[in-house]
Write a protein that holds these residues in place. Structure first.
Motif, PDB file in Angstrom:
ATOM      1  N   LEU A 207      14.225  -7.312  58.435  1.00 38.64           N
ATOM      2  CA  LEU A 207      14.187  -5.996  59.073  1.00 38.64           C
ATOM      3  C   LEU A 207      14.254  -6.078  60.601  1.00 38.64           C
ATOM      4  O   LEU A 207      14.653  -5.114  61.257  1.00 38.64           O
ATOM      5  N   GLN A 213      16.600   0.548  56.778  1.00 35.01           N
ATOM      6  CA  GLN A 213      15.947   0.418  55.478  1.00 35.01           C
ATOM      7  C   GLN A 213      16.792   0.976  54.334  1.00 35.01           C
ATOM      8  O   GLN A 213      16.843   0.395  53.250  1.00 35.01           O
ATOM      9  N   TYR A 266      12.547   1.702  49.424  1.00 41.95           N
ATOM     10  CA  TYR A 266      12.758   2.173  50.791  1.00 41.95           C
ATOM     11  C   TYR A 266      11.416   2.412  51.498  1.00 41.95           C
ATOM     12  O   TYR A 266      11.243   2.045  52.667  1.00 41.95           O
ATOM     13  N   LEU A 269       9.921  -0.927  52.406  1.00 38.48           N
ATOM     14  CA  LEU A 269      10.588  -1.506  53.574  1.00 38.48           C
ATOM     15  C   LEU A 269      10.116  -0.849  54.861  1.00 38.48           C
ATOM     16  O   LEU A 269       9.872  -1.527  55.872  1.00 38.48           O
ATOM     17  N   TRP A 270       9.982   0.476  54.834  1.00 39.73           N
ATOM     18  CA  TRP A 270       9.515   1.202  56.017  1.00 39.73           C
ATOM     19  C   TRP A 270       8.085   0.800  56.367  1.00 39.73           C
ATOM     20  O   TRP A 270       7.763   0.552  57.542  1.00 39.73           O
ATOM     21  N   GLU A 273       7.923  -2.687  57.877  1.00 38.22           N
ATOM     22  CA  GLU A 273       8.295  -2.690  59.287  1.00 38.22           C
ATOM     23  C   GLU A 273       7.168  -2.147  60.161  1.00 38.22           C
ATOM     24  O   GLU A 273       6.948  -2.622  61.279  1.00 38.22           O
TER      25      GLU A 273
END
Length: 373
Positions: A207, A213, A266, A269-270, A273
């Motif tokens: 990332l 994402q 998703y 992933l967010w 990060e």
């Protein structure tokens, strides 16, 4: 109003991860019903991620077309490995191990992912485990307490809770033959937990180079589906296994693809990060708790006191770890801001050597007026 918005922004990752675990809870029941109906697990994984890729593709293309970095050969290789670790290899090993062991063993092993991810993150310096700091102690202690709660939920039963009446939904469990090979099954599920942990860690690195994402979710879905399809063709020679009717198999594939492999990945992933991989994995035991509670109230399955005690321990451990991580992200951002400020201060004297103050203003105005490429 401003206070409530600030509170929401502060706890947005926490809320999203709780919602993600609720989604995983429903996945457990709908996939179990689909597999009992005769759906092949490997075919399910392939179809599910094709659906996920198709569902996320338009959002990734239009929403991230200006911010999406260009793909390089190195990034494509990373995505290939991510897809292997997070989709095809891990999930197929998980479902194969189910044929050789029991769901109880799988539940206990899968919930060790948080501890494995924390250890890997500390080794790779993605997490600070400073035991001299109270918050560092809380993170280590919270991980151990949560792991102890998960193990007690699955290994200690205790007395059975009294039933509240007839189940609202009755699921017929097929009389499929279970090929018991605990050594082979244990090795497979342990390997899948390790690859899952590596997947979460690797996401944090990818990332940084590919901060898109939606696009990353889409790529992992399509590549993972292709990898799973190749594996399924090798192990499954019956063409009838690939046929699907408009029944529970269709709905489970649709839910697993759009909600889990699309939206939930998703979200993860967010959150990875924003808060790091350990923050994401520490919420995994919540789905185990929710499955046990929902199975008791809705399906009429047995609920043991050991599960309740373990759930309480898990929540305590979760709270400790989240408290330990609470101020970590602001500190990291402050360090990044300080480093960028130092870089600016080092660069400014160089400009003053070659330009006057007026010329510097003209250059800065031109730079600020340039569009983002």
């Amino acid at each position: 109003m401003g206070t409530s918005i600030g509170t929401y922004k502060r706890f947005k990752p926490h809320i999203l991860m709780v919602l993600a675990q609720i989604a995983y809870t429903f996945l457990y029941f709908i996939t179990e019903a689909s597999f009992n109906h005769g759906m092949n697990p490997h075919v399910y994984i392939t179809y599910r991620h094709i659906v996920a890729g198709l569902a996320m593709l338009p959002f990734a293309y239009f929403l991230e077309r200006k911010t999406r970095p260009k793909l390089t050969i190195a990034l494509l290789l990373e995505i290939f490995v991510l897809s292997l670790l997070g989709v095809s290899l891990t999930l197929n090993m998980y479902f194969v191990s189910l044929n050789y062991t029991s769901p109880t063993l799988l539940a206990s092993m899968v919930n060790t992912i948080a501890a494995l991810t924390f250890v890997l993150a500390v080794i790779l310096r993605l997490e600070d485990a400073n035991i001299r700091n109270p918050r560092g102690i809380a993170k280590v202690l919270g991980t151990l307490v949560s792991l102890a709660g998960v193990m007690s939920m699955t290994l200690y039963k205790g007395p059975v809770m009294k039933s509240l009446g007839h189940p609202l939904i009755y699921i017929h469990r097929g009389n499929g033959v279970i090929h018991e090979n605990w050594l082979k099954g244990s090795i497979l599920i342990a390997a899948s937990c390790v690859t899952w942990s590596i997947w979460y860690i690797m996401q944090a690195y990818t990332l940084k180079r590919y901060p898109a994402q939606l696009s990353l979710t889409t790529w992992m879905s399509f590549v993972g589906a292709a990898q799973s399809a190749i594996y399924t063709v090798i192990v499954q020679h019956k063409q009838t296994a690939w046929t699907m009717g408009f029944n529970i198999d269709f709905w489970s594939t649709l839910y697993g693809g759009i909600v889990i492999s699309g939206l939930v990945v998703y979200i993860q992933l967010w959150c990875t990060e924003q808060k790091g991989p350990v923050f994401v994995t520490v919420f995994n035991p919540l789905s185990t708790i929710l499955v046990a509670v929902l199975a008791y109230f809705v399906l009429g399955e047995k609920l043991y006191t050991g599960s309740i005690i373990g759930a309480v321990i898990v929540i305590i451990g979760l709270y400790l770890l989240l408290w330990g991580k609470e101020d970590q992200q602001p500190e990291m951002k402050e360090k990044e801001q300080c480093s960028t400020k130092n870089e600016v201060h080092h660069e400014e004297p160089r400009m003053q050597k070659f330009t006057s103050d007026a010329e510097q203003d003209v250059v800065r105005n031109k730079m600020t007026s340039m569009p983002n490429l």
